[in-house]
Design an enzyme around this catalytic site. Structure first.
Site, PDB file in Angstrom:
ATOM      1  N   HIS A  86       0.833  -1.221   0.000  1.00  0.00           N
ATOM      2  CA  HIS A  86       0.000   0.000   0.000  1.00  0.00           C
ATOM      3  C   HIS A  86       0.866   1.270   0.000  1.00  0.00           C
ATOM      4  O   HIS A  86       0.371   2.352  -0.323  1.00  0.00           O
ATOM      5  CB  HIS A  86      -1.036  -0.019   1.146  1.00  0.00           C
ATOM      6  CG  HIS A  86      -0.534   0.416   2.486  1.00  0.00           C
ATOM      7  ND1 HIS A  86      -0.211  -0.469   3.493  1.00  0.00           N
ATOM      8  CD2 HIS A  86      -0.322   1.652   2.993  1.00  0.00           C
ATOM      9  CE1 HIS A  86       0.185   0.209   4.553  1.00  0.00           C
ATOM     10  NE2 HIS A  86       0.128   1.501   4.279  1.00  0.00           N
ATOM     11  N   ASP A 112      -0.250  -7.465   1.606  1.00  0.00           N
ATOM     12  CA  ASP A 112       0.285  -6.096   1.643  1.00  0.00           C
ATOM     13  C   ASP A 112       1.805  -6.133   1.802  1.00  0.00           C
ATOM     14  O   ASP A 112       2.350  -5.830   2.871  1.00  0.00           O
ATOM     15  CB  ASP A 112      -0.374  -5.326   2.796  1.00  0.00           C
ATOM     16  CG  ASP A 112      -0.105  -3.826   2.700  1.00  0.00           C
ATOM     17  OD1 ASP A 112       0.501  -3.390   1.708  1.00  0.00           O
ATOM     18  OD2 ASP A 112      -0.522  -3.097   3.629  1.00  0.00           O
ATOM     19  N   GLY A 125       2.531   6.373   9.126  1.00  0.00           N
ATOM     20  CA  GLY A 125       3.957   6.623   8.883  1.00  0.00           C
ATOM     21  C   GLY A 125       4.834   5.437   9.260  1.00  0.00           C
ATOM     22  O   GLY A 125       5.995   5.369   8.870  1.00  0.00           O
ATOM     23  N   SER A 173       3.929   2.375   8.475  1.00  0.00           N
ATOM     24  CA  SER A 173       3.613   1.364   7.453  1.00  0.00           C
ATOM     25  C   SER A 173       4.834   0.924   6.678  1.00  0.00           C
ATOM     26  O   SER A 173       5.705   1.739   6.354  1.00  0.00           O
ATOM     27  CB  SER A 173       2.608   1.934   6.454  1.00  0.00           C
ATOM     28  OG  SER A 173       1.328   1.788   6.977  1.00  0.00           O
ATOM     29  N   GLY A 174       4.875  -0.375   6.368  1.00  0.00           N
ATOM     30  CA  GLY A 174       5.977  -0.957   5.590  1.00  0.00           C
ATOM     31  C   GLY A 174       7.148  -1.349   6.469  1.00  0.00           C
ATOM     32  O   GLY A 174       7.978  -2.171   6.093  1.00  0.00           O
TER      33      GLY A 174
END
Ligand code: 4AZ
Length: 484
Positions: free
Chosen positions: A288, A337, A431, A433-434
């Site tokens: 995403h 994801d 922020g 994320s990942g």
């Protein structure tokens, strides 16, 4: 850490599982139902055109020598019935055989694509299967000890490799075949075999200078009793031990070298997402993060080994050459994801820039297992991103519990894993994320997940949801190998 979940279930990384079971060859062109088993054979026997069919209700009395006596009729009916049942059984077998086994003779099926190749083409360094399974399902590392296993397409199982005759050159070949670069090769060593191994792959050292996989043969013994443990990269080491209750939401500021795999991903000088270093050139992040206008690799810069966002703005960052998003990523459900970023120039590993280990199949993560998240995300719901890297410990939450009606009510798919506190207070946020969700097991740091989603941040009964890395490792290795 409070324990709220019972001990029995665990998260297992089962890795690649063979899809079909092969059996012996069916002769080509064989007819499962010979003509005398045709459906009208019983109603029209050639030797007596007058004999009644099964549908006849009134038996015809016969007096002439050409008609069948009742006992003969009965015998014919019994034999015909037996033959009919046998024919149906044979037909059923052949239908099953063709559904289950699409490849003739000794040919090997390529995964689920249905294509067939010869055994000599499997692991020969040239891709023959449509999805390249013949070159990506050759070797794997199993369990927390990185035990090397070789896949046998014939028996459709994985075998440990006996250490006898093994050397670093073979180790480098196996690492290359998983998509690692030989210049990060760490070591091979023998580890005592676990009781219960019935079969090994052994090296035929007298086979001369031929391909590794052609030198391996299956054997039920291993003289040294040691199997190969293989490290393709020195991953999962951190310079600093963690202070458990040490912001993210509710966390602490990180020190240099503590989370050396953590990277900050920038677009136009702004931190957008986190990521994790897995090799000198590959970063794992969330799909995403790289959707839509963010899918252009040239818009990204990657910062490694820097804790402070202001400092990053003074540096160049690493350019991204390629972005590979999981092909089955679903933007609505956040299924799959995960994405890979390939850097234009390889990272130099230092005390503060290091890779994390990808989980091996056969590793188990317990519900409630202590894991850590890190990132520059907001420190409270709706806040701005943090200037400094933060981290916090979050326990894993069992899948069924996280899917319960009062938590995420069925939204947690097998590609997801929950971690956090049902009481709220500590969590990943916008922020983060990942970025990584990691755990320490056998003195190694493993990437358990990538920060994916959650309802708000640190709210009660709304824990963080992470991509379940154990289900993505096959996809990651396949891509690392394909885009070396
Ligand atoms: C986000 O938008 C995000 N509380 C990351 C993690 C969580 C929520 C949102 C989990 O990047």
């Amino acid at each position: 850490m409070t324990s709220t979940v019972g001990p029995s279930p665990y998260y297992e990384n089962s890795g690649f599982q063979p899809e079909n079971i092969y059996s012996t060859r069916q002769p080509e062109g064989a007819n499962p139902c010979p003509p005398y088993f045709s459906t009208n054979a019983l109603s029209v026997p050639s030797y007596d055109p007058r004999i009644a069919t099964y549908q006849s209700s009134t038996p015809v009395a016969r007096s002439s020598g050409r008609t069948c006596a009742p006992s003969v009729k009965k015998t014919i009916i019994i034999i015909s019935s037996i033959l009919l049942v046998a024919c149906c059984a044979i037909a059923a077998f052949f239908i099953w055989y063709f559904v289950e086994n699409r490849c003739f003779g000794s040919l090997i099926e390529c995964g689920s694509s249905g294509a067939c190749i010869s055994p000599s083409q499997w692991c020969d360094g040239v891709s023959h299967c449509p999805n390249g399974e013949d070159e990506t399902r050759c070797v794997r590392l199993f369990g927390p000890n990185f035990m090397l296993e070789v896949y046998s397409p014939i028996s459709k199982s994985w075998y440990p490799v006996c250490q006898d005759g093994w050397n670093d050159d073979y180790g480098k070949t196996a690492c290359k075949d998983m998509g690692y670069s030989v210049d990060t090769y760490y070591y091979s060593q023998g580890v005592a075999t676990e009781v219960g191994f019935k079969n090994y792959m052994k090296l035929n050292t007298s086979a001369g200078n031929i391909d590794l996989y052609k030198k391996l043969y299956s054997s039920d013994s291993c003289a040294s009793g040691n199997v190969v443990s293989l490290r393709c990269i020195e991953c999962g080491t951190s310079a600093k031990s963690v202070n458990i209750m040490s912001r993210i939401v509710g966390g602490s500021g990180a020190v240099p070298g503590q989370w050396p795999w953590q990277v900050s991903l920038h677009v136009q000088g702004i931190h957008v997402c986190g990521g994790s270093i897995i090799t000198r050139q590959w970063i794992v992040t969330a799909a995403h993060c790289v959707e839509g206008r963010f899918s252009d690799p040239y818009s990204w810069r990657v910062y490694a080994g820097i804790l402070n966002q202001n400092e990053m703005l003074l540096r160049n960052g690493y350019r991204v050459q390629q972005i590979i998003s999981h092909p089955d990523y679903d933007a609505d459900s956040k299924d799959n994801d995960v994405a890979l970023m390939k850097l234009e120039t390889p990272l130099s590993f230092t005390g503060t820039v290091r890779p994390v280990c990808l989980p091996n199949p056969g590793m188990m993560f317990q519900p409630n297992q202590q894991c850590w998240i890190s990132g520059w995300g907001a420190e409270y719901q709706g806040g701005k991103t943090s200037n400094n890297l933060n981290y916090v410990m979050v326990p894993l939450i069992e899948q069924s519990r996280c899917n319960s009606i009062y938590i995420y009510n069925g939204m947690i798919l097998p590609t997801m894993i929950c971690a956090g506190y049902l009481g709220g207070g500590f969590d990943s946020c916008q922020g983060d994320s990942g970025g990584p969700l990691v755990t320490n097991k056998s003195s190694v740091w493993w990437l358990v997940g990538d920060t994916s989603w959650g309802t708000g941040c640190a709210s009660p009964n709304r824990p963080g949801v992470y991509g379940n890395m154990t289900v993505f490792t096959d996809w990651i290795y396949k891509n690392m190998q394909a885009y070396r």
